[in-house]
Design a protein around this motif. Structure first.
Motif: not given
Length: 238
Positions: A131-135, A166-177
């Motif tokens: 990720a560091r290389e591609i950014y 350089g991006g965002s991180f998020s967590v989804a616990s279920n399909s709607q999230e």
């Protein structure tokens, strides 16, 4: 570029469907709602071999483009997704590195990856380094990561990938999230698109204004010069 995890764990059930089915539904919704200015592609990893130890080398070498950027649309996405099934191990770093070749260098082009995964790297392909290389590369690709039904320990690595890219991180616990997180990335991408378009228009307006001023100055000097040659003004006046 959407990178989809096809490791064996994506076959586990969540909300009455497999994680893979939930991910595919969320991706369909994303493709359906994205604007025409955004060119989409699809990448997959872990789709070869199996999640048996004997098949690890084969699976860890499996990271490839399913559809080039610009070829994914509402009419084509189902056909591409149908070929992807939860299978093997998790070479995220390899997928990110290989996906770099899908992007072209363009001054007015914004490049981004959305990585959807349900687990940590299992192939020692160094996703944080990738990720560091591609950014930092000439194509400057931002790497966003959505961790789908991941543990707290897995979140550490995944957030590190997003930070390095350089991006965002998020967590989804279920399909709607998961659907909600993709919607958030879509809305953010739309805002970036408006900003880029605004900057491009500002640059164009400046160039046009600069050219117009130069033209007016040139016309003014030409008229002065013509007056001098017609002996209407003196050399000192000119």
């Amino acid at each position: 570029m959407i990178i989809l995890d096809a490791s064996g764990s994506m076959g586990l059930k969540i909300d009455g469907q497999t994680r893979m089915e939930a991910a595919k539904n969320a991706i369909r919704g994303y493709v359906n709602s994205i604007g025409t200015d955004v060119k989409l592609g699809l990448f997959v990893y872990g789709h070869k071999g199996s999640n048996l130890t004997s098949d690890k080398p084969l699976s860890c070498a499996g990271a490839e483009q399913v559809a080039p950027i610009g070829q994914v649309s509402l009419t084509t996405i189902d056909g591409y997704l149908a070929t992807i099934k939860p299978t093997g191990w998790t070479p995220m770093g390899l997928a990110i590195r290989n996906a770099a070749n899908s992007f072209s260098i363009s001054q007015d082009q914004y490049n981004e990856i959305i990585l959807v995964t349900d687990g940590d790297e299992t192939c020692d392909s160094n996703p944080i380094g990738a990720a560091r290389e591609i950014y930092a590369s000439s194509v400057k690709v931002k790497v966003n990561v959505i961790g789908f039904a991941v543990s707290a320990a897995e979140q550490n690595t995944l957030s590190g990938i997003a930070l390095a890219g350089g991006g965002s991180f998020s967590v989804a616990s279920n399909s709607q999230e998961l659907i909600n997180k993709l919607d958030e990335l879509r809305d953010n991408l739309s805002k970036i698109g408006v900003e880029v378009k605004c900057r491009a228009e500002a640059d164009t307006n400046f160039i046009n204004c600069y050219s117009n001023v130069n033209r007016k100055v040139g016309d003014y000097v030409f008229e002065l010069k013509r007056g001098f040659y017609k002996k209407e003004i003196s050399k000192d006046e000119y």
